[in-house]
Enzyme design. Sequence first.
Site, PDB file in Angstrom:
ATOM      1  N   GLY A   1      34.364  42.513  46.069  1.00 35.06           N
ATOM      2  CA  GLY A   1      32.966  42.841  46.324  1.00 35.06           C
ATOM      3  C   GLY A   1      32.115  42.615  45.085  1.00 35.06           C
ATOM      4  N   HIS A   2      32.365  41.489  44.414  1.00 38.15           N
ATOM      5  CA  HIS A   2      31.598  41.153  43.213  1.00 38.15           C
ATOM      6  C   HIS A   2      31.754  39.664  42.899  1.00 38.15           C
ATOM      7  CE1 HIS A   2      35.666  42.007  41.573  1.00 38.15           C
ATOM      8  NE2 HIS A   2      35.379  41.018  40.752  1.00 38.15           N
ATOM      9  N   ALA A   3      30.990  39.225  41.921  1.00 39.42           N
ATOM     10  CA  ALA A   3      31.111  37.883  41.350  1.00 39.42           C
ATOM     11  C   ALA A   3      31.133  38.040  39.839  1.00 39.42           C
ATOM     12  CB  ALA A   3      29.943  36.994  41.770  1.00 39.42           C
TER      13      ALA A   3
ATOM     14  N   ARG B   1      33.469  37.338  45.823  1.00 38.35           N
ATOM     15  CA  ARG B   1      34.773  37.458  46.459  1.00 38.35           C
ATOM     16  C   ARG B   1      34.968  38.856  47.031  1.00 38.35           C
ATOM     17  NH1 ARG B   1      36.699  36.938  41.209  1.00 38.35           N
ATOM     18  NH2 ARG B   1      34.913  35.569  41.158  1.00 38.35           N
TER      19      ARG B   1
END
Length: 136
Positions: free
Chosen positions: A50-52, A97
Amino acid sequence: MEPLGQIISLKKIADPRGNLTVVERHGDIPFPVSRVYWTYDIPTDAERGGHAHIHCRELIVSVSGAFTVTLDNGSERKEYLLTKPYEGLLVNAGIWRTLENFSSSAVCLVLAEDPFDENDYIRDYHDYLKYISCSK
């Protein structure tokens, strides 16, 4: 445009006593590894990631069990089912992702290019979309 992700085959050394997979410093993956971590005992309904990352590239490997990685570049999404401990998913910087659908025995290993740096993370999807639009 760069691909969302790339499956990389890792060395698999077959042996009747059990297989061995290795990643060495030069040549196996396109970056030097500065950090290694793994997640396990993940509830089947949990979502990880839940981040990049702004700079850090990662190789994600299912060393046991299975899980799905969804990669998103702001205009395209692609799902990868990771099930083989001798394959890794290369995730470049600037790609959102999420990891989900973990089997009960899943162990997710991540080889990261950079040491942990909270400033390298984009943790809000709307902020990510703004970042991507400014990067083009």
